[in-house]
Design a protein around this motif. Sequence first.
Motif, PDB file in Angstrom:
ATOM      1  N   ILE A 140      51.381  20.445  34.858  1.00  9.85           N
ATOM      2  CA  ILE A 140      50.166  21.238  35.033  1.00  9.85           C
ATOM      3  C   ILE A 140      50.165  21.768  36.463  1.00  9.85           C
ATOM      4  CG2 ILE A 140      47.638  21.227  35.039  1.00  9.85           C
ATOM      5  CD1 ILE A 140      47.777  18.856  33.073  1.00  9.85           C
ATOM      6  N   THR A 141      49.936  23.059  36.601  1.00 12.77           N
ATOM      7  CA  THR A 141      49.961  23.693  37.919  1.00 12.77           C
ATOM      8  C   THR A 141      48.621  24.353  38.205  1.00 12.77           C
ATOM      9  OG1 THR A 141      52.335  24.151  37.707  1.00 12.77           O
ATOM     10  CG2 THR A 141      51.123  25.376  39.393  1.00 12.77           C
ATOM     11  N   ILE A 142      48.039  24.012  39.344  1.00 15.83           N
ATOM     12  CA  ILE A 142      46.838  24.696  39.828  1.00 15.83           C
ATOM     13  C   ILE A 142      47.249  25.545  41.019  1.00 15.83           C
ATOM     14  CG2 ILE A 142      44.501  24.469  40.722  1.00 15.83           C
ATOM     15  CD1 ILE A 142      44.310  21.756  39.451  1.00 15.83           C
ATOM     16  N   ALA A 143      47.041  26.849  40.923  1.00 13.19           N
ATOM     17  CA  ALA A 143      47.472  27.768  41.976  1.00 13.19           C
ATOM     18  C   ALA A 143      46.294  28.624  42.429  1.00 13.19           C
ATOM     19  CB  ALA A 143      48.613  28.658  41.477  1.00 13.19           C
ATOM     20  N   THR A 144      46.280  28.961  43.698  1.00 13.36           N
ATOM     21  CA  THR A 144      45.256  29.859  44.237  1.00 13.36           C
ATOM     22  C   THR A 144      45.935  30.996  44.981  1.00 13.36           C
ATOM     23  OG1 THR A 144      45.089  28.627  46.319  1.00 13.36           O
ATOM     24  CG2 THR A 144      43.603  27.976  44.537  1.00 13.36           C
ATOM     25  N   ARG A 145      45.298  32.155  44.959  1.00 13.60           N
ATOM     26  CA  ARG A 145      45.822  33.285  45.738  1.00 13.60           C
ATOM     27  C   ARG A 145      44.717  34.297  45.971  1.00 13.60           C
ATOM     28  NH1 ARG A 145      48.058  38.146  42.813  1.00 13.60           N
ATOM     29  NH2 ARG A 145      47.312  38.043  40.660  1.00 13.60           N
ATOM     30  N   ASN A 146      44.865  35.059  47.046  1.00 12.35           N
ATOM     31  CA  ASN A 146      43.977  36.187  47.285  1.00 12.35           C
ATOM     32  C   ASN A 146      44.364  37.330  46.362  1.00 12.35           C
ATOM     33  OD1 ASN A 146      42.427  35.050  49.414  1.00 12.35           O
ATOM     34  ND2 ASN A 146      44.087  35.445  50.858  1.00 12.35           N
ATOM     35  N   LEU A 147      43.361  38.011  45.851  1.00  8.40           N
ATOM     36  CA  LEU A 147      43.601  39.107  44.909  1.00  8.40           C
ATOM     37  C   LEU A 147      42.767  40.309  45.333  1.00  8.40           C
ATOM     38  CD1 LEU A 147      44.704  40.178  42.141  1.00  8.40           C
ATOM     39  CD2 LEU A 147      42.649  39.179  41.099  1.00  8.40           C
ATOM     40  N   THR A 148      43.425  41.440  45.514  1.00  7.17           N
ATOM     41  CA  THR A 148      42.730  42.684  45.846  1.00  7.17           C
ATOM     42  C   THR A 148      42.956  43.680  44.715  1.00  7.17           C
ATOM     43  OG1 THR A 148      42.988  42.343  48.222  1.00  7.17           O
ATOM     44  CG2 THR A 148      42.537  44.589  47.479  1.00  7.17           C
ATOM     45  N   LEU A 149      41.861  44.161  44.148  1.00  4.88           N
ATOM     46  CA  LEU A 149      41.935  45.131  43.051  1.00  4.88           C
ATOM     47  C   LEU A 149      41.624  46.523  43.602  1.00  4.88           C
ATOM     48  CD1 LEU A 149      40.115  43.248  40.141  1.00  4.88           C
ATOM     49  CD2 LEU A 149      42.580  43.462  40.533  1.00  4.88           C
ATOM     50  N   ALA A 150      42.630  47.387  43.585  1.00  5.42           N
ATOM     51  CA  ALA A 150      42.426  48.772  44.015  1.00  5.42           C
ATOM     52  C   ALA A 150      41.800  49.594  42.904  1.00  5.42           C
ATOM     53  CB  ALA A 150      43.747  49.387  44.455  1.00  5.42           C
ATOM     54  N   THR A 151      42.020  49.171  41.667  1.00  7.50           N
ATOM     55  CA  THR A 151      41.398  49.807  40.502  1.00  7.50           C
ATOM     56  C   THR A 151      40.768  48.719  39.655  1.00  7.50           C
ATOM     57  OG1 THR A 151      43.467  49.656  39.234  1.00  7.50           O
ATOM     58  CG2 THR A 151      43.061  51.703  40.470  1.00  7.50           C
ATOM     59  N   PRO A 152      39.726  49.039  38.891  1.00 10.93           N
ATOM     60  CA  PRO A 152      39.078  48.009  38.065  1.00 10.93           C
ATOM     61  C   PRO A 152      40.050  47.370  37.079  1.00 10.93           C
ATOM     62  CG  PRO A 152      37.713  49.974  38.188  1.00 10.93           C
ATOM     63  CD  PRO A 152      39.046  50.345  38.789  1.00 10.93           C
ATOM     64  N   LEU A 153      39.867  46.076  36.846  1.00 10.77           N
ATOM     65  CA  LEU A 153      40.675  45.347  35.874  1.00 10.77           C
ATOM     66  C   LEU A 153      39.901  45.282  34.565  1.00 10.77           C
ATOM     67  CD1 LEU A 153      43.030  43.468  35.031  1.00 10.77           C
ATOM     68  CD2 LEU A 153      41.711  41.562  36.006  1.00 10.77           C
ATOM     69  N   LEU A 154      40.466  45.876  33.523  1.00  9.66           N
ATOM     70  CA  LEU A 154      39.830  45.886  32.201  1.00  9.66           C
ATOM     71  C   LEU A 154      40.573  44.914  31.305  1.00  9.66           C
ATOM     72  CD1 LEU A 154      39.384  49.752  31.779  1.00  9.66           C
ATOM     73  CD2 LEU A 154      37.729  48.091  32.661  1.00  9.66           C
ATOM     74  N   ARG A 155      39.842  43.893  30.847  1.00  8.80           N
ATOM     75  CA  ARG A 155      40.500  42.884  30.021  1.00  8.80           C
ATOM     76  C   ARG A 155      39.467  42.115  29.213  1.00  8.80           C
ATOM     77  NH1 ARG A 155      44.285  37.724  31.836  1.00  8.80           N
ATOM     78  NH2 ARG A 155      44.350  36.833  29.751  1.00  8.80           N
ATOM     79  N   ASP A 156      39.790  41.861  27.949  1.00  5.61           N
ATOM     80  CA  ASP A 156      38.940  41.051  27.067  1.00  5.61           C
ATOM     81  C   ASP A 156      37.486  41.501  27.101  1.00  5.61           C
ATOM     82  OD1 ASP A 156      41.255  39.642  26.684  1.00  5.61           O
ATOM     83  OD2 ASP A 156      40.655  37.925  27.913  1.00  5.61           O
ATOM     84  N   ARG A 157      37.264  42.797  27.002  1.00  6.06           N
ATOM     85  CA  ARG A 157      35.931  43.392  26.996  1.00  6.06           C
ATOM     86  C   ARG A 157      35.187  43.181  28.322  1.00  6.06           C
ATOM     87  NH1 ARG A 157      34.977  41.007  21.209  1.00  6.06           N
ATOM     88  NH2 ARG A 157      34.707  39.174  22.477  1.00  6.06           N
ATOM     89  N   ALA A 158      35.894  42.715  29.336  1.00  3.51           N
ATOM     90  CA  ALA A 158      35.298  42.544  30.655  1.00  3.51           C
ATOM     91  C   ALA A 158      35.864  43.582  31.614  1.00  3.51           C
ATOM     92  CB  ALA A 158      35.573  41.145  31.194  1.00  3.51           C
TER      93      ALA A 158
END
Length: 385
Positions: A140-158
């Motif tokens: 089991i791996t727990i990972a963290t990272r910084n994430l920058t979205l330049a465009t909206p992320l469309l996924r699973d109706r979200a």
Amino acid sequence: MQAVGQLAGGIAHDFNNLLTAISGHCDLLLLRHDRHHDRHDASYADLMQIHHNANRAAALVRQLLAFSRKQSLTVESIAADQTISEVGFLLRTLLGERAQLLLSNDSDLSHIRVDRRQLEQALVNLVVNARDALPNGGQITIATRNLTLATPLLRDRARVPTGDYVEITVADNGTGIPAAILDKIFEPFFTTKRVGEGTGLGLSMVYGFVKQSGGYVFVDSGPETRPEGGSCFTLIFPAEAPSDTIPTTPAQPAAGFMPLPASTGQNVLIAEDEAPVRAFASRALRLAGMNVLEADSAEGALKLLEDPLVQVDLIISDVIMPGLNGPAWVQQALQDRPGTRVILISGYAEESFDDHRAMIPNCTFLPKPFSLAALVEAVNKKLAA
């Protein structure tokens, strides 16, 4: 899902009233026992069992409120990687020799604004589920990272807007989640475990906590998204701007502690439509040396205050009541009695009525279920302010 969330929230609200009455009257009975001299007494042991199980029930209710996004959160700025490292020992204890836990953190990770306790609980729920998906052991791996979205992320109706985020993933290489139930796993009480092995609230609690924190949660499982096998849960939280500050809410004292001494002669008006809750709160404050007036409705409280000879130093009111709600009637009362201190109590989260509360000066909030000690301390602090 929204309708189920509203139902879960309503049930949890009613249960919080019941638990406040149960644990409160249990606290009142415990006042008659000396824990050092009476710990071998059967009645004392029975009371402690009631107290212990009331706390367990309160934890279960918090999960329902988490799903409905109406739980009370103590929001603070935290470093997710540090929190994960601190809870890592507990997680490894839960896994035992059954699975290996790996932690991978991005350097210079941004802070997020969440309830630390709820984040830890969410990680525990995800890791325990991952462990159960590893019948023959695994990783089991727990990972963290910084994430920058330049465009909206469309996924699973979200739709995740552009901006800076912190991403936390909990991945395993286990059996995965069958495609037929993948869209049901966040529903409350849905579980694939056998009777007695789970409540079906673990993942719904994770979902509710993340959503209430302004974040997003996604799951990948199956050969199309996880060719290496297993499942991966992704939690995305807005990154905290360096200038953001959030005041923290002081933790409530644990139930069962003796109440703090109060100033005698202070006049308190309690407006609460649930008779058992009102009875417990009134008795607790009278034992602390206060004069207590009781009203079972907003209208009844306003009628009491029509008498100019009635002196009130503090108003304690439930938020959700038949007729006028707590904030509405308190605003009316303060027109003739400005400066009166106010404590609002509710089984729902404080954020549920922030707009109303902002219109009440000198107001604080006490979440249900509360203990005798928590009630008396909150009243003492308010009267001393």
